[in-house]
Design a protein around this motif. Structure first.
Motif, PDB file in Angstrom:
ATOM      1  N   SER A   6       0.721  -0.945  -0.331  1.00  0.00           N
ATOM      2  CA  SER A   6      -0.332  -0.091  -0.029  1.00  0.00           C
ATOM      3  C   SER A   6       0.700   1.155  -0.013  1.00  0.00           C
ATOM      4  O   SER A   6       0.302   2.342  -0.761  1.00  0.00           O
ATOM      5  N   LYS A   7       1.921   1.615   0.733  1.00  0.00           N
ATOM      6  CA  LYS A   7       2.709   2.565   1.023  1.00  0.00           C
ATOM      7  C   LYS A   7       3.804   2.441  -0.717  1.00  0.00           C
ATOM      8  O   LYS A   7       3.513   3.768  -0.967  1.00  0.00           O
ATOM      9  N   LEU A   8       3.640   1.576  -0.872  1.00  0.00           N
ATOM     10  CA  LEU A   8       4.600   1.406  -2.843  1.00  0.00           C
ATOM     11  C   LEU A   8       3.699   2.089  -3.570  1.00  0.00           C
ATOM     12  O   LEU A   8       4.173   2.903  -3.988  1.00  0.00           O
ATOM     13  N   LEU A   9       2.243   1.969  -3.846  1.00  0.00           N
ATOM     14  CA  LEU A   9       1.426   2.388  -4.490  1.00  0.00           C
ATOM     15  C   LEU A   9       1.008   3.783  -4.515  1.00  0.00           C
ATOM     16  O   LEU A   9       1.104   4.976  -5.317  1.00  0.00           O
ATOM     17  N   ASN A  10       0.833   3.934  -2.619  1.00  0.00           N
ATOM     18  CA  ASN A  10       0.703   5.238  -2.709  1.00  0.00           C
ATOM     19  C   ASN A  10       1.851   6.381  -3.060  1.00  0.00           C
ATOM     20  O   ASN A  10       1.839   8.072  -3.722  1.00  0.00           O
ATOM     21  N   ALA A  11       3.698   5.863  -3.007  1.00  0.00           N
ATOM     22  CA  ALA A  11       4.510   6.446  -3.641  1.00  0.00           C
ATOM     23  C   ALA A  11       4.691   6.547  -4.954  1.00  0.00           C
ATOM     24  O   ALA A  11       4.952   8.025  -5.555  1.00  0.00           O
ATOM     25  N   LYS A  14       2.113   9.094  -5.983  1.00  0.00           N
ATOM     26  CA  LYS A  14       2.243  10.959  -5.432  1.00  0.00           C
ATOM     27  C   LYS A  14       2.955  10.923  -6.374  1.00  0.00           C
ATOM     28  O   LYS A  14       3.573  12.304  -7.041  1.00  0.00           O
ATOM     29  N   THR A  15       4.569  10.034  -7.418  1.00  0.00           N
ATOM     30  CA  THR A  15       5.343  11.003  -8.313  1.00  0.00           C
ATOM     31  C   THR A  15       4.647  10.951  -9.737  1.00  0.00           C
ATOM     32  O   THR A  15       4.707  11.814 -10.296  1.00  0.00           O
ATOM     33  N   ALA A  16       3.441  10.109 -10.036  1.00  0.00           N
ATOM     34  CA  ALA A  16       3.164  10.573 -10.891  1.00  0.00           C
ATOM     35  C   ALA A  16       1.892  11.566 -10.509  1.00  0.00           C
ATOM     36  O   ALA A  16       1.767  12.501 -12.088  1.00  0.00           O
TER      37      ALA A  16
END
Length: 178
Positions: A6-11, A14-16
């Motif tokens: 979940s943290k990886l997808l959020n990061a 946010k980058t995109a």
């Protein structure tokens, strides 16, 4: 495990989002549409631009000329079987064979336009030689075999994985310097 994913997808999200916002600040919709229009217009006009067809495959075959005959002007330095009588064409290897990675080059005069052309002779490798193919041996202006690139009496398939010789193609490279 789910928390890390979940943290990886959020990061990543946010980058995109940050990248999209920055490009939106720098590039407006109108400029994007204008650039796209220029590209589309340029692509549409490509077919009407002039280009040189003089080095095309059959552009030099005049009336009465036969590219399956050893006297055809393009074969002035050819030593081998003609691919166009072995299942291929003047410029392409037959199916099941591949062009040699190394070749020799000759300078041949085209009687139709009086110009000299560089012709690359590539052996086609990987198939057995066809029994009824036309064999030509013309070596006009050939030099002694001390320089490999100037000699046509070599198995040029030696650089390929499959060393078996099948036939030879004659591809125009360009006009010879005068």
């Amino acid at each position: 495990m789910f928390d890390i994913f979940s943290k990886l997808l959020n990061a990543l999200d946010k980058t995109a989002e940050t990248g999209a916002r920055q490009s939106a600040r720098r590039i407006g919709r109108r400029s994007f549409i204008a650039k796209t229009g220029v590209v589309l217009a340029g692509t549409a006009l490509m077919p009407v631009l002039p280009f040189d067809r003089s080095l095309g495959g059959s552009a030099f075959a005049g009336e009465g000329e036969n590219d399956t005959d050893c006297d055809y002007w393009r074969y002035c330095a050819l030593d081998g079987n003609l691919c166009n009588t072995s299942g291929g064409s003047t410029t392409s290897c037959p199916p099941g064979s591949e062009a040699s990675k190394v070749a020799w080059v000759g300078t041949c005069s085209n009687p139709n336009d009086g110009k000299d052309y560089l012709v690359s002779y590539n052996d086609c490798c990987g198939k057995a030689t066809v029994a009824n193919s036309t064999f030509c041996f013309r070596s006009e202006g050939e030099r002694p075999g001390y320089r490999m690139g100037l000699h046509n009496d070599i198995n040029w398939c030696m650089a390929n994985k499959n060393l078996g010789y099948h036939c030879t193609v004659a591809m125009l490279v360009g006009l010879a310097d005068e």
